[in-house]
Write a protein that holds these residues in place. Structure first.
Motif, PDB file in Angstrom:
ATOM      1  N   SER A   4      -9.812  -4.721  -8.488  1.00  0.00           N
ATOM      2  CA  SER A   4     -10.084  -3.531  -9.288  1.00  0.00           C
ATOM      3  C   SER A   4      -9.481  -2.295  -8.664  1.00  0.00           C
ATOM      4  N   ALA A   5      -9.573  -2.194  -7.350  1.00  0.00           N
ATOM      5  CA  ALA A   5      -9.045  -1.017  -6.661  1.00  0.00           C
ATOM      6  C   ALA A   5      -7.544  -0.901  -6.845  1.00  0.00           C
ATOM      7  N   LEU A   6      -6.857  -2.033  -6.884  1.00  0.00           N
ATOM      8  CA  LEU A   6      -5.411  -1.987  -7.006  1.00  0.00           C
ATOM      9  C   LEU A   6      -4.949  -1.803  -8.444  1.00  0.00           C
ATOM     10  N   SER A   7      -5.839  -2.045  -9.404  1.00  0.00           N
ATOM     11  CA  SER A   7      -5.414  -2.019 -10.797  1.00  0.00           C
ATOM     12  C   SER A   7      -5.704  -0.699 -11.499  1.00  0.00           C
ATOM     13  N   ILE A   8      -6.645   0.113 -10.987  1.00  0.00           N
ATOM     14  CA  ILE A   8      -6.983   1.359 -11.683  1.00  0.00           C
ATOM     15  C   ILE A   8      -6.059   2.486 -11.215  1.00  0.00           C
ATOM     16  N   GLN A   9      -4.825   2.439 -11.648  1.00  0.00           N
ATOM     17  CA  GLN A   9      -3.836   3.439 -11.285  1.00  0.00           C
ATOM     18  C   GLN A   9      -3.336   4.112 -12.556  1.00  0.00           C
ATOM     19  N   PRO A  10      -3.820   5.309 -12.880  1.00  0.00           N
ATOM     20  CA  PRO A  10      -3.432   5.953 -14.132  1.00  0.00           C
ATOM     21  C   PRO A  10      -2.036   6.569 -14.123  1.00  0.00           C
ATOM     22  N   ILE A  11      -1.466   6.776 -12.934  1.00  0.00           N
ATOM     23  CA  ILE A  11      -0.138   7.390 -12.837  1.00  0.00           C
ATOM     24  C   ILE A  11       0.795   6.385 -12.177  1.00  0.00           C
ATOM     25  N   PRO A  12       1.635   5.697 -12.948  1.00  0.00           N
ATOM     26  CA  PRO A  12       2.458   4.600 -12.418  1.00  0.00           C
ATOM     27  C   PRO A  12       3.704   5.099 -11.706  1.00  0.00           C
ATOM     28  N   TYR A  13       3.522   5.739 -10.574  1.00  0.00           N
ATOM     29  CA  TYR A  13       4.602   6.390  -9.845  1.00  0.00           C
ATOM     30  C   TYR A  13       5.220   5.426  -8.841  1.00  0.00           C
ATOM     31  N   GLN A  14       6.553   5.336  -8.811  1.00  0.00           N
ATOM     32  CA  GLN A  14       7.222   4.382  -7.934  1.00  0.00           C
ATOM     33  C   GLN A  14       6.882   4.587  -6.461  1.00  0.00           C
ATOM     34  N   GLY A  15       6.742   5.822  -6.014  1.00  0.00           N
ATOM     35  CA  GLY A  15       6.485   6.093  -4.602  1.00  0.00           C
ATOM     36  C   GLY A  15       5.037   5.960  -4.202  1.00  0.00           C
ATOM     37  N   SER A  16       4.196   5.466  -5.094  1.00  0.00           N
ATOM     38  CA  SER A  16       2.770   5.344  -4.819  1.00  0.00           C
ATOM     39  C   SER A  16       2.501   4.392  -3.653  1.00  0.00           C
ATOM     40  N   LYS A  17       1.440   4.664  -2.905  1.00  0.00           N
ATOM     41  CA  LYS A  17       1.012   3.788  -1.813  1.00  0.00           C
ATOM     42  C   LYS A  17       0.025   2.732  -2.298  1.00  0.00           C
ATOM     43  N   ARG A  18       0.076   2.414  -3.584  1.00  0.00           N
ATOM     44  CA  ARG A  18      -0.857   1.457  -4.171  1.00  0.00           C
ATOM     45  C   ARG A  18      -0.879   0.124  -3.430  1.00  0.00           C
ATOM     46  N   ALA A  19       0.291  -0.482  -3.205  1.00  0.00           N
ATOM     47  CA  ALA A  19       0.340  -1.790  -2.560  1.00  0.00           C
ATOM     48  C   ALA A  19      -0.012  -1.727  -1.082  1.00  0.00           C
ATOM     49  N   LEU A  20       0.244  -0.573  -0.451  1.00  0.00           N
ATOM     50  CA  LEU A  20      -0.025  -0.433   0.979  1.00  0.00           C
ATOM     51  C   LEU A  20      -1.428   0.063   1.275  1.00  0.00           C
ATOM     52  N   ALA A  21      -2.157   0.490   0.258  1.00  0.00           N
ATOM     53  CA  ALA A  21      -3.474   1.097   0.475  1.00  0.00           C
ATOM     54  C   ALA A  21      -4.421   0.219   1.295  1.00  0.00           C
ATOM     55  N   PRO A  22      -4.543  -1.084   1.020  1.00  0.00           N
ATOM     56  CA  PRO A  22      -5.470  -1.885   1.836  1.00  0.00           C
ATOM     57  C   PRO A  22      -5.130  -1.857   3.317  1.00  0.00           C
ATOM     58  N   ARG A  23      -3.829  -1.874   3.660  1.00  0.00           N
ATOM     59  CA  ARG A  23      -3.462  -1.856   5.080  1.00  0.00           C
ATOM     60  C   ARG A  23      -3.623  -0.474   5.686  1.00  0.00           C
ATOM     61  N   ILE A  24      -3.271   0.568   4.930  1.00  0.00           N
ATOM     62  CA  ILE A  24      -3.453   1.927   5.459  1.00  0.00           C
ATOM     63  C   ILE A  24      -4.922   2.203   5.716  1.00  0.00           C
ATOM     64  N   CYS A  25      -5.766   1.757   4.809  1.00  0.00           N
ATOM     65  CA  CYS A  25      -7.195   2.050   4.938  1.00  0.00           C
ATOM     66  C   CYS A  25      -7.879   1.263   6.046  1.00  0.00           C
ATOM     67  N   THR A  26      -7.205   0.241   6.597  1.00  0.00           N
ATOM     68  CA  THR A  26      -7.786  -0.413   7.775  1.00  0.00           C
ATOM     69  C   THR A  26      -7.828   0.537   8.955  1.00  0.00           C
ATOM     70  N   ARG A  27      -7.051   1.602   8.893  1.00  0.00           N
ATOM     71  CA  ARG A  27      -6.986   2.558  10.007  1.00  0.00           C
ATOM     72  C   ARG A  27      -7.963   3.717   9.847  1.00  0.00           C
ATOM     73  N   PHE A  28      -8.754   3.712   8.792  1.00  0.00           N
ATOM     74  CA  PHE A  28      -9.747   4.770   8.604  1.00  0.00           C
ATOM     75  C   PHE A  28     -10.825   4.708   9.692  1.00  0.00           C
ATOM     76  N   PRO A  29     -11.364   5.867  10.106  1.00  0.00           N
ATOM     77  CA  PRO A  29     -12.602   5.850  10.893  1.00  0.00           C
ATOM     78  C   PRO A  29     -13.709   5.175  10.083  1.00  0.00           C
ATOM     79  N   ASP A  30     -14.713   4.683  10.780  1.00  0.00           N
ATOM     80  CA  ASP A  30     -15.786   3.961  10.089  1.00  0.00           C
ATOM     81  C   ASP A  30     -16.531   4.813   9.072  1.00  0.00           C
ATOM     82  N   ARG A  31     -16.765   6.063   9.410  1.00  0.00           N
ATOM     83  CA  ARG A  31     -17.521   6.936   8.512  1.00  0.00           C
ATOM     84  C   ARG A  31     -16.691   8.191   8.237  1.00  0.00           C
ATOM     85  N   VAL A  32     -16.396   8.446   6.965  1.00  0.00           N
ATOM     86  CA  VAL A  32     -15.625   9.624   6.569  1.00  0.00           C
ATOM     87  C   VAL A  32     -16.473  10.436   5.601  1.00  0.00           C
TER      88      VAL A  32
END
Length: 297
Positions: A4-32
């Motif tokens: 669901s997280a990867l599919s709800i993209q209302p702006i289909p922009y080529q440069g979007s980080k949609r596919a990379l989001a799961p890996r980028i978000c592994t680097r988030f602090p535990d609590r934001v």
């Protein structure tokens, strides 16, 4: 939930980080507390983080006014957006010059719904602007763009996800992130040094490298966590120089797969993007472990 997280993209922009989001978000602090995305574009990181409850609140910002007007419609008036988009989308079947007419209209008045149609309908969703900031990309002759019923479902889903806990900001990235503190996180995906200049611009506005470096030094001095996607390489070609060692961040190489731009040109080049993770983000779980947790959320 991951799907669901990867599919709800209302702006289909080529440069979007949609596919990379799961890996980028592994680097988030535990609590934001608040996630700031001051170069929002399609806000792929915000959407992934909101879907997985990685932050309590969100700030979506961009210097491009029509884009922020579009986000306001998506979050606060998804029904109005869907209705107007459907009218514009259906018009392409009645008039051969429809796309070019709508492009001229947008360049004259900045209508955000027309912008969405242009992005959805242009070649490979690869937006292009001239030096005057006018949208210049051509229509993709092989497809008709995102269908109205899909846009309606997506816009309503994003509205339910973000309404009431998201602030929109139009303006400079440092002003957008001015309220960030040590409990927050700034994710930045600015115009890349290697794709900002020249006749084939991918952004309506660029960003001087030194301004970015100065901002990162300021964030470091205030111990504000940040993650930055910036430049990298495509095949044998390197875009931009690495940021200086004075930045208090770890420089990682994120393999992004086959380049969309290379695909347009008929090549097989792989893209490797630079990801800078501020040391103020602290210790996060190892990426594989966190990725499994996000996928199961």
């Amino acid at each position: 939930m991951l799907h669901s997280a990867l599919s709800i993209q209302p702006i289909p922009y080529q440069g979007s980080k949609r596919a990379l989001a799961p890996r980028i978000c592994t680097r988030f602090p535990d609590r934001v507390a608040t996630l700031y995305e001051p170069f929002a574009g399609s806000a792929a990181i915000t959407l992934f983080a909101a879907t997985h409850d990685l932050a309590e609140r969100f700030v979506i910002g961009d210097i491009y006014a029509p884009l922020m007007d579009l986000w306001a419609l998506i979050i606060d008036h998804p029904g109005e957006l869907a209705e107007r988009y459907a009218d514009i989308w259906h018009g392409q079947f009645a008039t051969p010059t429809h796309f070019n007419d709508r492009r001229a209209e947008f360049n004259a008045n900045g209508d955000p719904v027309v912008l969405l149609y242009l992005v959805a309908r242009c070649v490979k969703n690869a937006v292009r602007f001239n030096r005057h900031g006018h949208f210049t990309q051509s229509p993709d002759k092989r497809r008709t763009g995102m269908k109205p019923d899909r846009l309606m479902r997506t816009a309503h889903a994003v509205s339910r996800l973000l309404k009431g806990r998201t602030t929109l900001f139009h303006g400079d990235f440092r002003d957008c992130a001015a309220g960030a503190g040590t409990a927050d996180l700034i994710y930045m995906d600015p115009p890349y040094q290697g794709t900002t200049y020249g006749p084939d611009k991918r952004y309506a506005a660029g960003l001087e490298r030194q301004r970015l470096v100065d901002a990162l030094h300021d964030f470091d001095a205030r111990a504000i966590p940040y993650i930055l996607s910036y430049d990298g390489r495509m095949g044998d070609k390197t875009y931009g120089d690495p940021l200086p060692d004075t930045i208090a961040a770890d420089h990682l190489a994120l393999h992004a797969g086959r380049s969309s731009q290379a695909t347009i040109s008929g090549r097989q080049d792989e893209t490797v993007e630079s990801l800078y993770v501020a040391r103020s983000c602290g210790t996060v779980p190892t990426p594989p472990a966190r990725a499994m947790r996000l996928a199961a959320a």
